[in-house]
Design an enzyme around this catalytic site. Structure first.
Site: not given
Ligand code: PGA
Length: 244
Positions: A67, A136, A138, A143
Site C-alpha cells: 500500500d 482493527n 486490517h 479496513e
Molecule cells: P504496525 O502496523 O506494524 O505499525 O503496528 C501494522 C498495520 O497497520 O498493518
C-alpha cells in the site's frame, strides 16, 4: 493457519527473517510482497545483515508493497516508498527497478490501482507475502468493511488507523486520509503468507484473525482460508488466544 508463538519482538523478527531468507535461498528470483509499519522493521534489519554477510542475494528479487498513502510522492519522507528505501532497499543489493509500491502521487485512483494490479498479476503474484495486522484487524489498508475487496483500490482510512499512524507524523493533521492498497483477493493469491504481530495492542485483532468468524469486519480473518499462512506472534499479541 500455523501459529508460531515467540517471546517478544526480537524473536518474532528473527524467525520472520529466517522464513524470508529461506524463500530467497530456495528461489533467488522470488517475488516478495512487502509491508510497512513498525512490525517488520526488525526483520528488515536482520535481512540487511544476512545480505551483508552474503547469506542472501536480492539481485534478482522483485518486490511489490501492499500500500501507499494517496497524495504522497515517492520522495516524501512519510511515503511508504521512502520507508522501504530507508529500511531495506538502499541497504541490500536489490535493483530498485525491481521494487514496486502503488503510485500515491497519481491523483487518478482508478488508473493508479488498475496499473498496480496489472503489475502484480504480470509478476505472477507474490511467492511470499509479508503482513502486519492493524489494531482493527486490517491487512494492508483493507479496513473493516461490508465485503472483502478483491483488487487494488482506494480506501478512506478509519479514525482508528489515522490515530494509530499519527505517532509517525509531527502533526496528526498531516496523516493522509486515503491510501491505495492491494485487495484481500490479491493477498490471498500469494503462495505463502507470513503475518507478524507483536504487543498487547494487537491481541484482539490476532484473536479475531485466528479464531473469529471469517468476516469482512475483520479483514485478516480471510487468512484462515489461505492454504499456507504462517502467523509469528509474541506472547502479548497472543494473550487472548488459546494456548495450543
Ligand atoms: P504496525 O502496523 O506494524 O505499525 O503496528 C501494522 C498495520 O497497520 O498493518
Amino acid at each position: 493457519m500455523r501459529i508460531i508463538r515467540v517471546a517478544g519482538y526480537e524473536e518474532m523478527s528473527s524467525r520472520a527473517a529466517d522464513v524470508i531468507a529461506a524463500q530467497l535461498i530456495l528461489d533467488p528470483r522470488s517475488v516478495l510482497g512487502l509491508a510497512t509499519g513498525t512490525t517488520p522493521v526488525g526483520a528488515y534489519r536482520l535481512l540487511v545483515e544476512k545480505n551483508r554477510r552474503g547469506e542472501i542475494d536480492f539481485s534478482q528479487v522483485r518486490t511489490y508493497n501492499l500500500d501507499e498513502y494517496r497524495g504522497l510522492s515517492h520522495d516524501d519522507s512519510q511515503s511508504y516508498h521512502y520507508f522501504m528505501a530507508d529500511n531495506l532497499f538502499k541497504h541490500v543489493n536489490i535493483d530498485m527497478a525491481n521494487t514496486h509500491v502503488p503510485d500515491g502521487s497519481d491523483p487518478d485512483a482508478e488508473s493508479a490501482c488498475r496499473a498496480y494490479d496489472a503489475m502484480v498479476e504480470e509478476a505472477g503474484y507474490p511467492d511470499l507475502q509479508l503482513l502486519g495486522i492493524g489494531n482493527n484487524g486490517h491487512i494492508g489498508f483493507n479496513e473493516p468493511a461490508e465485503g472483502f475487496p478483491v483488487g487494488t483500490h482506494c480506501v478512506d482510512l478509519t479514525p482508528s488507523t489515522i490515530q494509530a499512524n499519527s505517532r509517525l507524523f509531527d502533526d496528526p493533521d498531516d496523516v493522509p486520509r486515503q491510501a491505495y492498497t492491494m485487495g484481500v483477493g490479491t493477498i490471498m493469491k500469494s503462495r505463502r503468507v507470513l503475518v507478524l504481530a507483536s504487543g498487547a495492542a494487537k491481541a484482539d485483532a490476532v484473536r479475531a484473525m485466528c479464531y473469529g468468524p471469517v468476516v469482512p469486519s475483520c479483514p485478516a480473518s480471510a487468512l484462515q482460508l489461505h492454504p499456507d499462512c504462517i502467523v509469528i506472534a509474541d506472547e502479548a499479541a497472543l494473550a487472548r488466544c488459546p494456548e495450543e
